[in-house]
Design a protein around this motif. Sequence first.
Motif, PDB file in Angstrom:
ATOM      1  N   ILE A 214       0.853  -1.197   0.000  1.00 21.07           N
ATOM      2  CA  ILE A 214       0.000   0.000   0.000  1.00 21.07           C
ATOM      3  C   ILE A 214       0.893   1.253   0.000  1.00 21.07           C
ATOM      4  O   ILE A 214       0.630   2.234   0.700  1.00 21.07           O
ATOM      5  CB  ILE A 214      -0.981   0.015   1.201  1.00 21.07           C
ATOM      6  N   ASN A 215       1.930   1.233  -0.794  1.00 21.55           N
ATOM      7  CA  ASN A 215       2.816   2.387  -0.941  1.00 21.55           C
ATOM      8  C   ASN A 215       2.108   3.520  -1.685  1.00 21.55           C
ATOM      9  O   ASN A 215       1.201   3.284  -2.495  1.00 21.55           O
ATOM     10  CB  ASN A 215       4.076   2.006  -1.712  1.00 21.55           C
ATOM     11  N   LEU A 216       2.560   4.748  -1.438  1.00 24.33           N
ATOM     12  CA  LEU A 216       2.111   5.919  -2.198  1.00 24.33           C
ATOM     13  C   LEU A 216       0.586   6.050  -2.236  1.00 24.33           C
ATOM     14  O   LEU A 216      -0.010   6.290  -3.280  1.00 24.33           O
ATOM     15  CB  LEU A 216       2.662   5.868  -3.633  1.00 24.33           C
ATOM     16  N   CYS A 217      -0.039   5.908  -1.085  1.00 26.97           N
ATOM     17  CA  CYS A 217      -1.498   6.013  -1.027  1.00 26.97           C
ATOM     18  C   CYS A 217      -1.973   7.211  -0.212  1.00 26.97           C
ATOM     19  O   CYS A 217      -3.161   7.292   0.120  1.00 26.97           O
ATOM     20  CB  CYS A 217      -2.086   4.721  -0.433  1.00 26.97           C
ATOM     21  N   SER A 218      -1.091   8.102   0.170  1.00 21.99           N
ATOM     22  CA  SER A 218      -1.429   9.281   0.993  1.00 21.99           C
ATOM     23  C   SER A 218      -2.025   8.883   2.339  1.00 21.99           C
ATOM     24  O   SER A 218      -2.852   9.614   2.916  1.00 21.99           O
ATOM     25  CB  SER A 218      -2.403  10.195   0.242  1.00 21.99           C
TER      26      SER A 218
END
Length: 852
Positions: A214-218
């Motif tokens: 769940i990288n780069l999901c704010s």
Amino acid sequence: MLCILLPWLLVIFYANGSMIDDFVAMTNDVSSPREDYLALPVEIGTDRKSGCICRATKSQKIIVCFGNYVCRRFPKVMKQSDALKVRTTVIERILKGDLDEFSFLTVLEIDANHKLTYIEPGTFRNLTKLQHLSISYNTALRAIDEHIFEGLGNLRNLTLVNNGFDNVLHLTVAMRPSILPMLKALDLSENSLELINEDSFAPMEGTSLRKLDINLCSLCYIHPNSFLPLKKLKELYIGDNELNSTLIGNFLMNMMNESINLTYLDLSGLGFRRQPPKELLHVIAQTSIKKLNLAHNQFESINDDTFPRMVNIELLDLRRVQAIYVGPYAFDPSKFPNLKALFLGGNNLPGIHQKHLSTQLLLLDLSNNKGTHATVFYEIDRDTFVQSTKLRILNLAYNKIKSIFDYTFRGLEKLKLLNLENGTIFFIGEGTFKSTKQLEVLNLANNPLTANQNLTCAQFEGLNYLRIFILKNCGVKRFNDDDNLFEMMPNLTHLILRNNQLFYITAETLKPLKNLQVLDLSENLLISWWRPLFLASGVKPQQLLLTNNKISHFSISMIEDISYLLEESNSSTEIDLMDNVFVCDCSAMYKTYLWLEVNGSIILKKYFESSNFLCSSPDLWEDRRVAEYLTSVKSLNCLMYAKISNVMVIVWTAPSLVTIVLILLIGILLYKYRVYIRYWIFLGKIAIGRKFIRRSVKADDVEQKGYKYDAFISYCFEDRDFVLDMITYLETYPPYLKLCVSERDFEIGSFLSEAILSSINESKYVVLLISNNFAKSQWCRWETQLAEYHRLFLEDGTSYDPLVLVRLGHVEKKYLTPTLKYLLKTKIYLSWDENNSEEFWKKLRNAFGKKI
């Protein structure tokens, strides 16, 4: 090609200790990149119903369909393949039945379709063999139905990257274990998932999921209990979000308490500054995490106390954390007793210094360290690796390493792979690799190795186990057969010499490489060779890459080598000759055609028939297949051309031979009678001077002409005492004369030859003081020649003669030049008489003219 794969391969790490074995196994086929990275040469055509254009790889295992504004429906591809990729279309909806004909697929990617908004439940009902599904970069797709994945009982990897999803629960309800019982990896990266609540993964209770990305999901909040339903989770990627260390520590503690044994945690790009949060590190130290990724944070200084004791950590990733300093005990075995892989690439470290390394490491990545502004070169201290006896993989690529020596890698006795590509190495000392006796992969690509030296055996001594050697773009122009460096590498299987400056390579160079499987000579300057290489050396690579060279035709030796490599025992051999400069005319290809017709084997003929290398000239055949030209030779009257060529060879050769013989005879005669010829030339000069280059300079004109000096004195340095006496008697007593003497009157800084010429022209008389030393001096001989030409130039039949000869003592005949001999025989000269000096000086004054 290994240069491309190495960075990816280096991150592979296996906690069970088989990292090196797996890595080496993966490098065995480095010459053949994975098919999905290749071009798509096979054109399947345009699907009439959907409007999509489809292409495939050579094996047709991968089919890619696209169409921009034309492809409006899911394509109907009749050919079976393992993978189907549908990209960049304007498909808006995918309905039940659209995919029913693809039951054979194991990989399906529906990516970058910017108008896709809906996928009907039941769409994947027939894809029972599907193992990998990607629905990514479809930004208009904001929701999926909870029954969408029904039928995917064997799905193992699900990728849902960069869509329009904003709620995890709306996704996980479709991933229930009853629907996706085999799911192992889930990637939800780059979606707008700001929150993960306690029940976000509740529908997946009992799942076999092992990897969650769940990288780069704010993300700014994760509930401490949110991951508890994922009992079998091993790898968690939460990098590049907006999470604080307290939140992370809370859910890690809860997972540990519920016996969820994570082995990999990605905390990259979370904005940690100055140093990793110590409280979070202490929590991680208590968990089962073995691989910790802290890359893309900001830890300029990694001190001895930055990390607590972390017993379980086997891999630590600190790439691109802007580090400029590493403490000598930062990774000491007392803190990291099981640390096997350490990544410090992409930082600003100025070099490698003693005690900066952990002695138990198996893999060390220090690539792409730029250093500080004051750093000129990347420094490696003497004997830095003496205690690194367990190290197997060392990556020093993209560093400004200037030179390496016999002490640089001392201690790396078990090293298997050494990557030094893209450095500034121009010097390799003798015995540099002597310590790395077990080295199997050596990458020296993109270094100026041959800037000031040739590659020698002494430099590569000890590489008996080397299997892969990469010398791409190193400026190599040739290999020395008398000092063949490949004799040090008897087990070499892959030799990459791409993009150098090789004009040729010899059989002697290749002879030691009996185990060679891949030879890459692409992008060099190789021409057609006239002596067999592989047949003579006994080397049979399974892959020979000769693309983009200067090969213009097939010599008989080349054809014999190709035939040798393509023997039935080597049916899988690949020889790539694309992008060469083949000349398709009778002179270049007729002999090739005849040899193939008479001696060519069936395999060899099939190779040429199926080949795709093209003609580059003449214009008529440009960009057409060489194979097509060879099949047309019979109709091109090449036989008549060959007969005419033979006649023309005789016509041109015979006169050339006669001319060469005559030139040789004339040269021999000129050399034999060279003394007489010089004398004849001398006499000719005198005759020409008297008859053709006289000027009408009358005695009165001479008198009227204003001279700077009365006389120019030509003398040898050894006679300078006599010249001093001459100056005394002629310049200090009346009538006062002005003499030009080189030591006194020549301008400092002027060229000697120009000064002599100028002084002779500005003097009324030229006095030659002829002595034994004068006759031996080259400069005096030259001045004599100039004086004689000066006299001939002014001679007009009057009594004026600018040349005055003075003889000082006995002059041996063997030193006399033809000019001096002639002058002494034909002109009256003064002889120095020490007993009657007054009379001598009187006569010398009179020689300058009675009017003085």
